[in-house]
Design a protein around this motif. Structure first.
Motif, mmCIF file in Angstrom:
data_model
loop_
_atom_site.group_PDB
_atom_site.id
_atom_site.type_symbol
_atom_site.label_atom_id
_atom_site.label_comp_id
_atom_site.label_asym_id
_atom_site.label_seq_id
_atom_site.Cartn_x
_atom_site.Cartn_y
_atom_site.Cartn_z
ATOM 1 N N ARG A 1 -7.264 -1.175 9.121
ATOM 2 C CA ARG A 1 -8.195 -0.495 8.256
ATOM 3 C C ARG A 1 -8.200 -1.183 6.839
ATOM 4 O O ARG A 1 -9.066 -1.120 6.106
ATOM 5 C CB ARG A 1 -7.879 0.815 8.524
ATOM 6 C CG ARG A 1 -9.010 1.811 7.780
ATOM 7 C CD ARG A 1 -10.460 1.543 8.044
ATOM 8 N NE ARG A 1 -11.440 2.224 7.431
ATOM 9 C CZ ARG A 1 -11.853 3.483 7.868
ATOM 10 N NH1 ARG A 1 -11.536 4.043 8.835
ATOM 11 N NH2 ARG A 1 -12.529 4.204 7.051
ATOM 12 N N ILE A 2 -6.876 -1.178 6.472
ATOM 13 C CA ILE A 2 -6.582 -1.521 5.066
ATOM 14 C C ILE A 2 -7.231 -2.723 4.901
ATOM 15 O O ILE A 2 -7.774 -3.089 3.676
ATOM 16 C CB ILE A 2 -5.143 -1.399 4.720
ATOM 17 C CG1 ILE A 2 -4.673 0.345 4.779
ATOM 18 C CG2 ILE A 2 -4.986 -1.941 3.237
ATOM 19 C CD1 ILE A 2 -3.358 0.214 4.332
ATOM 20 N N GLU A 3 -6.828 -3.643 5.438
ATOM 21 C CA GLU A 3 -7.342 -4.971 5.406
ATOM 22 C C GLU A 3 -8.835 -5.387 5.703
ATOM 23 O O GLU A 3 -9.506 -5.913 4.627
ATOM 24 C CB GLU A 3 -6.608 -6.026 6.469
ATOM 25 C CG GLU A 3 -5.080 -6.212 6.294
ATOM 26 C CD GLU A 3 -4.364 -6.967 7.410
ATOM 27 O OE1 GLU A 3 -4.930 -7.273 8.518
ATOM 28 O OE2 GLU A 3 -3.334 -7.323 7.294
ATOM 29 N N ALA B 1 0.863 -1.242 0.054
ATOM 30 C CA ALA B 1 -0.127 -0.043 0.036
ATOM 31 C C ALA B 1 0.935 1.325 -0.100
ATOM 32 O O ALA B 1 1.745 1.456 0.798
ATOM 33 C CB ALA B 1 -0.768 0.249 1.109
ATOM 34 N N ASP C 1 -2.524 4.749 -1.858
ATOM 35 C CA ASP C 1 -3.630 4.168 -1.593
ATOM 36 C C ASP C 1 -4.487 4.986 -0.295
ATOM 37 O O ASP C 1 -5.378 4.679 0.036
ATOM 38 C CB ASP C 1 -3.083 2.910 -1.073
ATOM 39 C CG ASP C 1 -2.670 2.006 -2.168
ATOM 40 O OD1 ASP C 1 -3.612 1.622 -2.844
ATOM 41 O OD2 ASP C 1 -1.605 1.773 -2.603
ATOM 42 N N TRP C 2 -3.287 5.660 0.663
ATOM 43 C CA TRP C 2 -3.887 6.283 1.761
ATOM 44 C C TRP C 2 -2.898 7.640 1.939
ATOM 45 O O TRP C 2 -1.908 7.634 1.374
ATOM 46 C CB TRP C 2 -3.629 5.824 2.981
ATOM 47 C CG TRP C 2 -4.892 4.668 3.522
ATOM 48 C CD1 TRP C 2 -5.190 3.470 2.920
ATOM 49 C CD2 TRP C 2 -5.678 4.963 4.442
ATOM 50 N NE1 TRP C 2 -6.139 3.092 3.326
ATOM 51 C CE2 TRP C 2 -6.754 3.849 4.494
ATOM 52 C CE3 TRP C 2 -6.112 6.180 5.201
ATOM 53 C CZ2 TRP C 2 -7.911 3.613 5.222
ATOM 54 C CZ3 TRP C 2 -7.054 6.016 6.003
ATOM 55 C CH2 TRP C 2 -8.168 5.079 5.996
ATOM 56 N N ILE D 1 1.604 4.729 0.741
ATOM 57 C CA ILE D 1 1.113 5.817 1.870
ATOM 58 C C ILE D 1 1.829 7.175 1.731
ATOM 59 O O ILE D 1 3.050 7.279 1.946
ATOM 60 C CB ILE D 1 1.449 5.109 3.332
ATOM 61 C CG1 ILE D 1 1.044 3.472 3.268
ATOM 62 C CG2 ILE D 1 0.753 5.811 4.453
ATOM 63 C CD1 ILE D 1 -0.443 3.280 3.358
ATOM 64 N N ARG E 1 -2.814 -0.720 9.245
ATOM 65 C CA ARG E 1 -3.023 -1.880 8.632
ATOM 66 C C ARG E 1 -4.376 -2.704 8.865
ATOM 67 O O ARG E 1 -4.958 -3.338 7.781
ATOM 68 C CB ARG E 1 -2.086 -2.896 8.987
ATOM 69 C CG ARG E 1 -1.982 -4.236 8.705
ATOM 70 C CD ARG E 1 -0.848 -5.145 8.735
ATOM 71 N NE ARG E 1 -0.781 -6.300 8.061
ATOM 72 C CZ ARG E 1 0.271 -7.500 8.008
ATOM 73 N NH1 ARG E 1 1.110 -7.196 9.148
ATOM 74 N NH2 ARG E 1 0.233 -8.429 7.281
ATOM 75 N N ASP F 1 -10.821 -2.860 4.639
ATOM 76 C CA ASP F 1 -11.587 -2.464 3.579
ATOM 77 C C ASP F 1 -11.416 -3.381 2.474
ATOM 78 O O ASP F 1 -12.145 -3.111 1.435
ATOM 79 C CB ASP F 1 -10.981 -1.191 3.083
ATOM 80 C CG ASP F 1 -11.335 0.276 4.023
ATOM 81 O OD1 ASP F 1 -12.125 -0.027 4.916
ATOM 82 O OD2 ASP F 1 -10.529 1.195 4.099
#
Length: 366
Positions: A360-362, A3, A91-92, A5, A358, A364
């Motif tokens: 939050r990404i997982e 990801a 990605d973020w 960032i 991490r 989503d």
């Protein structure tokens, strides 16, 4: 696939907050941390020396987005960061603190449907005449993930109706930075080189518009610093903007005649060596309130309000007016130093933030 960032920084305090997160993410197999320097403060004094002290690489992207007024500065960053996101979409996006770059990058990202994490969310002074307060309110209203440093910040967001699933208390990343560099800070010898004895001098930092922009208010503060310097050694790293105001008002020569140490802006290590060894700090800065509270150094904040009330209730900070300077500073220097404990201000906030991101990404991705 890692990801990407974006860690967005525009002013010196931003770098102190994103540095430990950059290092934490750099060690993760799922993240590609990318430093974006907006250019809000771009000079060797205000940015480059901090990169070196904090062990950061040169920014991966420099937006060079400068502007004179708040509106022009915000607009410049908003436009430049949008261009970057369109060319190399992250990605973020992580924004830190409360400067104009923070608001501008947050808005640019969210309008492109890029999720945003706000580092140091939930702080409130209650004073909407402060540009930083407006930035805090707006960023917290639209960011997706709000990393808070303390319980009062959580309470502020709850009172404003922010859903709890958007909030994660991680602690104070400024303290992570200090802990990571403490050995270098204690060995720096900055105070010693300036001929300042441990615990027997005060550090002064001033840059808020309410204190330095109006010549009459600045003259009153200078008058009190003159009187203070007659009996107490002072070290005053002068912000470039404050230096300009002092020269414009014809006050610089008065300070020079006092013999106080008028210094150019210092790197993080040198500045924190001065703070760690001093008897007290007189400031209007936000971050210094946090660092002194962690160190147990008495802090006198020349403001009517603070967005960091935990530094008053649990730390060693006190809000004062200009009329209190002459009594309060010597008393603080003479007071016993007490190191206090504030929950989660423990040097491990960055790993907590990385873990939160991490998760939050997982989540989503499911």
């Amino acid at each position: 696939m890692k990801a990407r960032i974006h860690l967005v920084a525009g002013a010196r305090p931003n770098f102190m907050k994103v540095a430990p997160l950059y290092h934490a993410l750099l060690g993760c197999d799922w993240a590609e941390p990318v430093i974006v320097h907006t250019g809000q403060h771009y000079s060797a004094e205000m940015s480059d020396v901090f990169l070196r002290d904090l062990g950061l690489p040169r920014p991966h992207h420099c937006l060079n987005a400068q502007g004179g007024t708040h509106a022009r500065q915000t607009a410049a960053v908003l436009s430049a960061y949008e261009d970057l996101c369109l060319a190399a979409r992250p990605d973020w996006t992580v924004v830190a603190g409360d400067v104009n770059s923070t608001l501008a990058a947050c808005l640019a990202a969210r309008k492109l449907d890029i999720p945003v994490a706000h580092l140091e969310a939930g702080l409130r002074s209650g004073d909407r005449s402060m540009p930083e307060e407006i930035n805090r309110l707006l960023v917290d209203a639209v960011a997706d993930l709000l990393w808070t440093p303390s319980e009062d910040a959580d309470a502020n967001l709850a009172r404003e109706g922010v859903p709890p699933e958007r909030v994660c208390r991680v602690g104070n990343l400024m303290i992570d930075t200090y802990c990571a560099l403490e050995t270098q800070i204690l060995a720096a010898g900055t105070a010693q080189r300036l001929g300042l004895a441990r615990g027997e001098y005060a550090v002064v930092t001033l840059h808020r518009p309410v204190n330095v922009d109006a010549a009459p208010a600045l003259a009153r503060i200078v008058e009190r610093l003159e009187a203070l310097a007659a009996d107490l050694p002072l070290a005053f790293p002068v912000h470039p903007r404050t230096r300009g105001r002092l020269h414009e008002a014809g006050l610089w020569d008065r300070l020079e005649r006092t013999g106080m140490r008028l210094l150019d802006p210092l790197g993080y290590v040198d500045f924190m060596n001065l703070v760690e060894a001093c008897g007290a700090v007189l400031t209007d800065s936000g971050g210094v309130q946090e660092e002194t509270s962690y160190l147990g150094v008495p802090c006198l904040t020349l403001r009517e309000t603070t967005e960091r009330p935990v530094t008053v209730t649990l730390g060693g900070n006190r809000l004062i007016g200009e009329d209190e300077i002459l009594q309060a500073v010597p008393s603080a220097v003479a007071a016993e130093r007490v190191r206090r404990v504030i929950p989660l201000w423990d040097g491990h906030a960055a790993p907590r933030a990385a873990r939160s991101l991490r998760e939050r990404i997982e989540g989503d991705a499911r």
